[in-house]
Design a protein around this motif. Structure first.
Motif, PDB file in Angstrom:
ATOM      1  N   GLU A   1      15.082  20.639  -7.992  1.00 36.21           N
ATOM      2  CA  GLU A   1      13.870  21.066  -7.296  1.00 36.21           C
ATOM      3  C   GLU A   1      13.101  19.896  -6.687  1.00 36.21           C
ATOM      4  O   GLU A   1      12.873  18.865  -7.338  1.00 36.21           O
ATOM      5  CB  GLU A   1      12.943  21.841  -8.228  1.00 36.21           C
ATOM      6  CG  GLU A   1      11.710  22.379  -7.519  1.00 36.21           C
ATOM      7  CD  GLU A   1      11.000  23.487  -8.250  1.00 36.21           C
ATOM      8  OE1 GLU A   1       9.975  23.973  -7.747  1.00 36.21           O
ATOM      9  OE2 GLU A   1      11.469  23.875  -9.336  1.00 36.21           O
ATOM     10  N   LEU A   2      12.710  20.086  -5.449  1.00 37.49           N
ATOM     11  CA  LEU A   2      11.799  19.157  -4.774  1.00 37.49           C
ATOM     12  C   LEU A   2      10.389  19.650  -5.053  1.00 37.49           C
ATOM     13  O   LEU A   2       9.918  20.605  -4.452  1.00 37.49           O
ATOM     14  CB  LEU A   2      12.085  19.139  -3.273  1.00 37.49           C
ATOM     15  CG  LEU A   2      11.125  18.349  -2.374  1.00 37.49           C
ATOM     16  CD1 LEU A   2      10.989  16.915  -2.859  1.00 37.49           C
ATOM     17  CD2 LEU A   2      11.594  18.384  -0.934  1.00 37.49           C
ATOM     18  N   TYR A   3       9.714  19.008  -5.979  1.00 43.53           N
ATOM     19  CA  TYR A   3       8.362  19.427  -6.339  1.00 43.53           C
ATOM     20  C   TYR A   3       7.360  19.048  -5.251  1.00 43.53           C
ATOM     21  O   TYR A   3       6.457  19.805  -4.929  1.00 43.53           O
ATOM     22  CB  TYR A   3       7.935  18.790  -7.661  1.00 43.53           C
ATOM     23  CG  TYR A   3       8.822  19.109  -8.828  1.00 43.53           C
ATOM     24  CD1 TYR A   3       9.164  20.415  -9.162  1.00 43.53           C
ATOM     25  CD2 TYR A   3       9.348  18.088  -9.604  1.00 43.53           C
ATOM     26  CE1 TYR A   3       9.980  20.697 -10.241  1.00 43.53           C
ATOM     27  CE2 TYR A   3      10.166  18.352 -10.693  1.00 43.53           C
ATOM     28  CZ  TYR A   3      10.489  19.659 -11.000  1.00 43.53           C
ATOM     29  OH  TYR A   3      11.307  19.920 -12.062  1.00 43.53           O
ATOM     30  N   GLN A   4       7.548  17.866  -4.682  1.00 39.06           N
ATOM     31  CA  GLN A   4       6.566  17.426  -3.694  1.00 39.06           C
ATOM     32  C   GLN A   4       7.083  16.251  -2.883  1.00 39.06           C
ATOM     33  O   GLN A   4       7.659  15.309  -3.421  1.00 39.06           O
ATOM     34  CB  GLN A   4       5.265  17.013  -4.388  1.00 39.06           C
ATOM     35  CG  GLN A   4       4.159  16.584  -3.439  1.00 39.06           C
ATOM     36  CD  GLN A   4       2.920  16.114  -4.181  1.00 39.06           C
ATOM     37  OE1 GLN A   4       2.864  16.160  -5.404  1.00 39.06           O
ATOM     38  NE2 GLN A   4       1.923  15.658  -3.458  1.00 39.06           N
ATOM     39  N   ILE A   5       6.905  16.333  -1.580  1.00 36.31           N
ATOM     40  CA  ILE A   5       6.925  15.174  -0.702  1.00 36.31           C
ATOM     41  C   ILE A   5       5.538  15.120  -0.065  1.00 36.31           C
ATOM     42  O   ILE A   5       5.086  16.097   0.513  1.00 36.31           O
ATOM     43  CB  ILE A   5       7.994  15.274   0.398  1.00 36.31           C
ATOM     44  CG1 ILE A   5       9.393  14.983  -0.168  1.00 36.31           C
ATOM     45  CG2 ILE A   5       7.704  14.271   1.525  1.00 36.31           C
ATOM     46  CD1 ILE A   5      10.507  15.088   0.857  1.00 36.31           C
ATOM     47  N   GLY A   6       4.878  14.007  -0.193  1.00 35.71           N
ATOM     48  CA  GLY A   6       3.551  13.858   0.399  1.00 35.71           C
ATOM     49  C   GLY A   6       3.447  12.550   1.148  1.00 35.71           C
ATOM     50  O   GLY A   6       3.832  11.501   0.613  1.00 35.71           O
ATOM     51  N   VAL A   7       2.968  12.607   2.376  1.00 34.83           N
ATOM     52  CA  VAL A   7       2.780  11.406   3.197  1.00 34.83           C
ATOM     53  C   VAL A   7       1.350  11.406   3.721  1.00 34.83           C
ATOM     54  O   VAL A   7       0.874  12.425   4.238  1.00 34.83           O
ATOM     55  CB  VAL A   7       3.773  11.369   4.380  1.00 34.83           C
ATOM     56  CG1 VAL A   7       3.550  10.111   5.223  1.00 34.83           C
ATOM     57  CG2 VAL A   7       5.215  11.423   3.884  1.00 34.83           C
ATOM     58  N   LEU A   8       0.656  10.294   3.578  1.00 39.52           N
ATOM     59  CA  LEU A   8      -0.715  10.207   4.084  1.00 39.52           C
ATOM     60  C   LEU A   8      -0.721  10.382   5.603  1.00 39.52           C
ATOM     61  O   LEU A   8       0.157   9.864   6.298  1.00 39.52           O
ATOM     62  CB  LEU A   8      -1.331   8.862   3.711  1.00 39.52           C
ATOM     63  CG  LEU A   8      -1.537   8.625   2.211  1.00 39.52           C
ATOM     64  CD1 LEU A   8      -2.067   7.222   1.957  1.00 39.52           C
ATOM     65  CD2 LEU A   8      -2.494   9.662   1.629  1.00 39.52           C
ATOM     66  N   PRO A   9      -1.688  11.113   6.141  1.00 38.27           N
ATOM     67  CA  PRO A   9      -1.689  11.423   7.582  1.00 38.27           C
ATOM     68  C   PRO A   9      -1.562  10.216   8.498  1.00 38.27           C
ATOM     69  O   PRO A   9      -0.915  10.294   9.537  1.00 38.27           O
ATOM     70  CB  PRO A   9      -3.029  12.143   7.774  1.00 38.27           C
ATOM     71  CG  PRO A   9      -3.284  12.805   6.456  1.00 38.27           C
ATOM     72  CD  PRO A   9      -2.773  11.829   5.436  1.00 38.27           C
ATOM     73  N   HIS A  10      -2.155   9.076   8.130  1.00 33.31           N
ATOM     74  CA  HIS A  10      -2.083   7.924   9.025  1.00 33.31           C
ATOM     75  C   HIS A  10      -0.667   7.355   9.110  1.00 33.31           C
ATOM     76  O   HIS A  10      -0.363   6.561  10.013  1.00 33.31           O
ATOM     77  CB  HIS A  10      -3.068   6.836   8.588  1.00 33.31           C
ATOM     78  CG  HIS A  10      -2.623   6.034   7.399  1.00 33.31           C
ATOM     79  ND1 HIS A  10      -2.983   6.360   6.103  1.00 33.31           N
ATOM     80  CD2 HIS A  10      -1.843   4.926   7.294  1.00 33.31           C
ATOM     81  CE1 HIS A  10      -2.457   5.491   5.266  1.00 33.31           C
ATOM     82  NE2 HIS A  10      -1.753   4.607   5.963  1.00 33.31           N
TER      83      HIS A  10
ATOM     84  N   THR B   1       0.840  -1.195   0.000  1.00 34.20           N
ATOM     85  CA  THR B   1       0.000   0.000   0.000  1.00 34.20           C
ATOM     86  C   THR B   1       0.877   1.249   0.000  1.00 34.20           C
ATOM     87  O   THR B   1       1.738   1.420   0.873  1.00 34.20           O
ATOM     88  CB  THR B   1      -0.909   0.034   1.239  1.00 34.20           C
ATOM     89  OG1 THR B   1      -1.728  -1.128   1.250  1.00 34.20           O
ATOM     90  CG2 THR B   1      -1.791   1.284   1.235  1.00 34.20           C
ATOM     91  N   VAL B   2       0.686   2.129  -0.981  1.00 33.19           N
ATOM     92  CA  VAL B   2       1.492   3.346  -1.079  1.00 33.19           C
ATOM     93  C   VAL B   2       1.008   4.364  -0.041  1.00 33.19           C
ATOM     94  O   VAL B   2      -0.187   4.676   0.038  1.00 33.19           O
ATOM     95  CB  VAL B   2       1.419   3.946  -2.495  1.00 33.19           C
ATOM     96  CG1 VAL B   2       2.132   5.290  -2.557  1.00 33.19           C
ATOM     97  CG2 VAL B   2       2.033   2.972  -3.499  1.00 33.19           C
ATOM     98  N   VAL B   3       1.945   4.862   0.766  1.00 32.42           N
ATOM     99  CA  VAL B   3       1.602   5.812   1.834  1.00 32.42           C
ATOM    100  C   VAL B   3       2.305   7.152   1.651  1.00 32.42           C
ATOM    101  O   VAL B   3       2.060   8.095   2.420  1.00 32.42           O
ATOM    102  CB  VAL B   3       1.957   5.242   3.221  1.00 32.42           C
ATOM    103  CG1 VAL B   3       1.110   4.018   3.523  1.00 32.42           C
ATOM    104  CG2 VAL B   3       3.444   4.924   3.334  1.00 32.42           C
ATOM    105  N   GLY B   4       3.172   7.273   0.652  1.00 33.19           N
ATOM    106  CA  GLY B   4       3.868   8.530   0.452  1.00 33.19           C
ATOM    107  C   GLY B   4       4.497   8.590  -0.921  1.00 33.19           C
ATOM    108  O   GLY B   4       4.637   7.571  -1.618  1.00 33.19           O
ATOM    109  N   LEU B   5       4.881   9.797  -1.329  1.00 30.82           N
ATOM    110  CA  LEU B   5       5.485   9.969  -2.642  1.00 30.82           C
ATOM    111  C   LEU B   5       6.503  11.112  -2.608  1.00 30.82           C
ATOM    112  O   LEU B   5       6.457  11.997  -1.759  1.00 30.82           O
ATOM    113  CB  LEU B   5       4.420  10.244  -3.703  1.00 30.82           C
ATOM    114  CG  LEU B   5       3.554  11.510  -3.566  1.00 30.82           C
ATOM    115  CD1 LEU B   5       4.211  12.732  -4.203  1.00 30.82           C
ATOM    116  CD2 LEU B   5       2.176  11.297  -4.178  1.00 30.82           C
ATOM    117  N   LEU B   6       7.407  11.061  -3.556  1.00 21.83           N
ATOM    118  CA  LEU B   6       8.411  12.104  -3.775  1.00 21.83           C
ATOM    119  C   LEU B   6       8.542  12.290  -5.274  1.00 21.83           C
ATOM    120  O   LEU B   6       8.623  11.307  -6.025  1.00 21.83           O
ATOM    121  CB  LEU B   6       9.768  11.678  -3.198  1.00 21.83           C
ATOM    122  CG  LEU B   6      11.031  12.292  -3.813  1.00 21.83           C
ATOM    123  CD1 LEU B   6      11.174  13.748  -3.396  1.00 21.83           C
ATOM    124  CD2 LEU B   6      12.277  11.516  -3.433  1.00 21.83           C
ATOM    125  N   THR B   7       8.560  13.547  -5.721  1.00 23.39           N
ATOM    126  CA  THR B   7       8.865  13.808  -7.118  1.00 23.39           C
ATOM    127  C   THR B   7       9.764  15.030  -7.188  1.00 23.39           C
ATOM    128  O   THR B   7       9.584  16.006  -6.442  1.00 23.39           O
ATOM    129  CB  THR B   7       7.586  13.989  -7.962  1.00 23.39           C
ATOM    130  OG1 THR B   7       7.941  14.112  -9.340  1.00 23.39           O
ATOM    131  CG2 THR B   7       6.780  15.206  -7.532  1.00 23.39           C
TER     132      THR B   7
END
Length: 331
Positions: A249-258, A227-233
């Motif tokens: 450039e760090l466009y996005q780091i996203g981690v699901l709150p849980h 299950t994917v819980v985070g991403l980096l691009t």
């Protein structure tokens, strides 16, 4: 400085505070933070068993301790769900050994290695002991795996990182949508302003284009069950005043709150630093929405600093541009 675990002032003995110099710095939101720099007289309290030359390298290359670390609560306690191993430096004058032992006891550590004659920087003064403990941990983590099974980045923490593929476009769109909602609501944006059923398809198409772009790097963090819980691009900078040969450039780091508090964001950030270095760039760059102080704190603790550039963002709040200077390997 006192160990705050298990109640204020539980253990005394740290000698770092008197030899730390507070230095103010500007946060992305315009407020002032404080870095604590170890003074030239602080070797006995921090690194008594290495040479002065080695200490000077540490002072020049490591990010100072951010005083905000004392104020921001930990979102989760990984030791409650992840097996713990410990190492105690007997004469440690930075974190009192009694405090270390109490924390390891509370976490039911499987093994505690004692180094009776080491300062706080035991990984430098006694690298073989530290490497031996890490080897023990790795062997324990591999204990229940079939022969030949690979351990991917971070799996010992309950997740792993891997490169995203074209088949991930749907899940990236989903995780992007959910982490975007968490990002902007953390800065005070009403959730209803973010609800747009048609946006998912647009994001899915955008991710498909990203995954087909050779200059873009995209990683996902996934649980053991996939299950994917985070991403980096990340990739070349989208700023006319920055050169792609020197900036990444760090466009996005996203981690699901849980999944917050499990080290996923930190692992993704370390991956970005590695990507930046691999691209031969000296600096990272990103934009952070000013009202999201949680994101600002994360980046500040990882060494990012505002460079004075802003652009308009939602709700009349700016996006603040931050930069991260990479330390050359031979510094």
């Amino acid at each position: 400085m006192r160990c705050q675990y298990g109640g204020a002032n539980r253990h005394f003995g740290s000698e770092v505070e008197p030899v730390s110099a507070p230095v103010p710095y500007a946060k992305a939101d315009g407020t002032t933070g404080t870095d604590l720099h170890l003074s030239k007289d602080g070797q006995a309290a921090f690194a008594a068993d290495i040479s002065t030359a080695e200490l000077r390298v540490l002072q020049a290359t490591q990010r100072p301790f951010d005083a905000d670390s004392f104020a921001y609560p930990t979102a989760a306690a990984p030791w409650k769900t992840i097996p713990t191993w410990g190492l105690v430096a007997g004469p440690d004058k930075t974190i009192p050994p009694a405090c270390q032992r109490w924390m390891y006891s509370r976490a039911n550590a499987r093994k505690i290695a004692e180094v009776p004659r080491s300062s706080h920087v035991v990984m430098i003064s006694h690298p073989k002991i530290v490497a031996g403990l890490i080897t023990d941990v790795a062997k324990a983590a591999m204990g229940n795996r079939p022969a030949g099974t690979s351990v991917q980045t971070g799996m010992h923490l309950g997740f792993r990182l891997r490169e995203a593929t074209a088949e991930d476009a749907d899940v990236l769109a989903d995780v992007h949508t959910r982490t975007r909602t968490a990002y902007y609501t953390a800065g005070g944006m009403p959730e209803e302003k973010l609800a747009d059923p048609s946006a998912w398809r647009q994001r899915r198409d955008a991710w498909a284009r990203v995954l087909a772009t050779p200059t873009r790097a995209t990683q996902v963090a996934e649980d053991a069950d996939g299950t994917v819980v985070g991403l980096l691009t990340a990739g070349p900078p989208h700023h006319d005043d920055l050169d792609a040969s020197t900036h990444y450039e760090l466009y996005q780091i996203g981690v699901l709150p849980h999944a917050w508090g499990r080290g996923v964001g930190g692992a993704l950030h370390r991956e970005f630093v590695a990507l930046t270095a691999a691209a031969g760039c000296a600096e990272g760059v990103l934009e952070c929405w000013a009202p999201n102080t949680r994101a600002q704190s994360f980046y500040a603790q990882n060494g990012w600093r505002p460079d004075g550039t802003r652009r308009p963002g939602p709700l009349d709040h700016d996006y603040v541009r931050l930069r991260l200077k990479l330390v050359p390997p031979n510094s």
